[in-house]
Design an enzyme around this catalytic site. Structure first.
Site, PDB file in Angstrom:
ATOM      1  N   GLU A 182     -13.450  -8.224  -8.104  1.00  0.00           N
ATOM      2  CA  GLU A 182     -14.490  -8.950  -7.083  1.00  0.00           C
ATOM      3  C   GLU A 182     -16.089  -8.224  -6.915  1.00  0.00           C
ATOM      4  O   GLU A 182     -15.987  -7.151  -7.667  1.00  0.00           O
ATOM      5  CB  GLU A 182     -14.056  -9.279  -5.804  1.00  0.00           C
ATOM      6  CG  GLU A 182     -13.788  -8.062  -5.091  1.00  0.00           C
ATOM      7  CD  GLU A 182     -13.003  -8.221  -3.581  1.00  0.00           C
ATOM      8  OE1 GLU A 182     -12.822  -9.317  -3.104  1.00  0.00           O
ATOM      9  OE2 GLU A 182     -12.854  -7.079  -2.926  1.00  0.00           O
ATOM     10  N   ASP A 186     -20.339  -5.898   2.821  1.00  0.00           N
ATOM     11  CA  ASP A 186     -20.940  -6.410   1.541  1.00  0.00           C
ATOM     12  C   ASP A 186     -22.468  -6.508   1.468  1.00  0.00           C
ATOM     13  O   ASP A 186     -22.890  -7.625   1.054  1.00  0.00           O
ATOM     14  CB  ASP A 186     -20.166  -7.947   1.495  1.00  0.00           C
ATOM     15  CG  ASP A 186     -18.790  -8.072   1.906  1.00  0.00           C
ATOM     16  OD1 ASP A 186     -18.063  -7.189   1.442  1.00  0.00           O
ATOM     17  OD2 ASP A 186     -18.490  -8.984   2.289  1.00  0.00           O
TER      18      ASP A 186
END
Length: 346
Positions: A247, A15
């Protein structure tokens, strides 16, 4: 295909939020670990508990410095576990790490921690941001100095708890072991954590949120607004579209245009849409990155020393253990009209 580089093979990180501060490139990842938790659709196997910062001054060839742990879940009074995605923004000489974590009621919130330098350490605020429930924050500072927070994620990110679909698109609830009925798509657990919600495939896709932040970057100064992605005819993408938002919001600006990019989750693409202001709407443009090895795909886009780069992750080094991911980077190919060409990460 584009040549990519694994940034930090010594450890599992994912991420990546890439930012340039003081002429150096800093990456703020989540920190994967083997927790022993079993796999589930709500991401219970992602039990990250701290954040590191890595930095470099040569993206594709240079040494990558790990600055160590800059924030641990035990330092955050309101957070119990699952320190998921984060991002950092500079304002008035301070550095603000906005992060997502699960509280003691099992609800994801966004929090803020503050540092005097980009490599931390970061000191957390005692309470989360008011009205900011879900995951995957991106904090974007516009040319006028205003800071905007983009956030949200379906399924385990709990976005479906906070964006109701009204008739005629109201979801149906079935036992959590049920499969999607014909003409419906799975949008994740209801807040009771026992009922699975299914929305009509032709319903508008659930959007992420954006809110402008206060001058001290500690709270929102407005109610969060939906980030609507539309097709070439101005119609919102549908819940059943494999290119709809799931997301991993990211915002960057190029040639006066606002580029909102995101992950499609269960269809495993990174996609982008372009708008004329920070709130959108954003018109869908295409796929940035084809699916990688591993369930999740998550990224950031940044310009450094005149080149644009895509930071992302995959699970090749862990032999496709989806909760043990590794940071990667590749150079983006952007045409003269500002269109990002689709690539595959080698």
């Amino acid at each position: 295909m584009a040549k990519s580089r694994y940034l930090f093979p010594k450890d599992y990180m994912a991420d990546p939020a890439a930012n340039v501060f003081n002429g150096r490139l800093y990456v703020y990842p989540s920190h994967d670990r083997e927790s022993g938790e079993s796999f589930d659709d709500d991401g219970g196997h992602f039990q990250m508990r701290d954040y590191h910062v890595v930095s470099m001054d040569d993206v594709m060839e240079g040494e990558v410095t790990d600055h160590g742990v800059v924030l641990d879940v035990d330092q955050v009074p309101w957070a119990e576990k699952q320190m998921w995605d984060n991002d950092v923004v500079e304002k008035n000489g301070k550095y603000y790490l906005v992060f997502s974590a699960k509280d003691y009621n099992g609800v994801f919130n966004l929090g803020v921690a503050v540092a005097d330098k980009p490599e931390g350490p970061f000191v957390p605020q005692p309470m989360p941001i008011r009205g900011a429930q879900s995951i995957d924050p991106c904090v974007f500072k516009d040319d006028d100095g205003q800071v905007y927070c983009y956030y949200g994620g379906l399924w385990g990110g709990q976005l479906q708890w906070h964006v109701p679909l009204a008739a005629p698109y109201a979801p149906i609830g079935l036992p959590d072991s049920a499969q999607a009925p014909e003409g419906y798509v799975d949008i994740g657990h209801a807040s009771d954590r026992k009922t699975e919600l299914f929305a009509p495939a032709d319903a508008p896709a659930l959007p992420s949120f954006v809110a402008r932040m206060s001058d001290d970057v500690l709270q929102f100064v407005e109610a969060p607004r939906p980030v609507v992605i539309v097709d070439e005819n101005g119609e919102p993408l549908k819940a059943g579209d494999p290119h709809r938002f799931f997301e991993a919001s990211w915002m960057h600006k190029m040639n006066g245009k606002y580029y909102f990019s995101y992950s499609t989750g269960d269809s495993h693409y990174l996609c982008y849409a372009v708008g004329d202001n920070p709130y959108g709407p954003f018109t869908y443009q295409g796929v940035i990155l084809e699916p990688v090895v591993g369930w999740t795909t998550h990224h950031s886009i940044v310009e450094y020393k005149g080149k644009w780069y895509l930071f992302h992750h995959d699970c090749v080094p862990s032999n496709d253990v989806t909760w043990l991911r590794s940071l990667k980077v590749l150079a983006l190919d952007i045409d003269e009209n500002g269109r990002i060409k689709t690539t595959v990460s080698e």
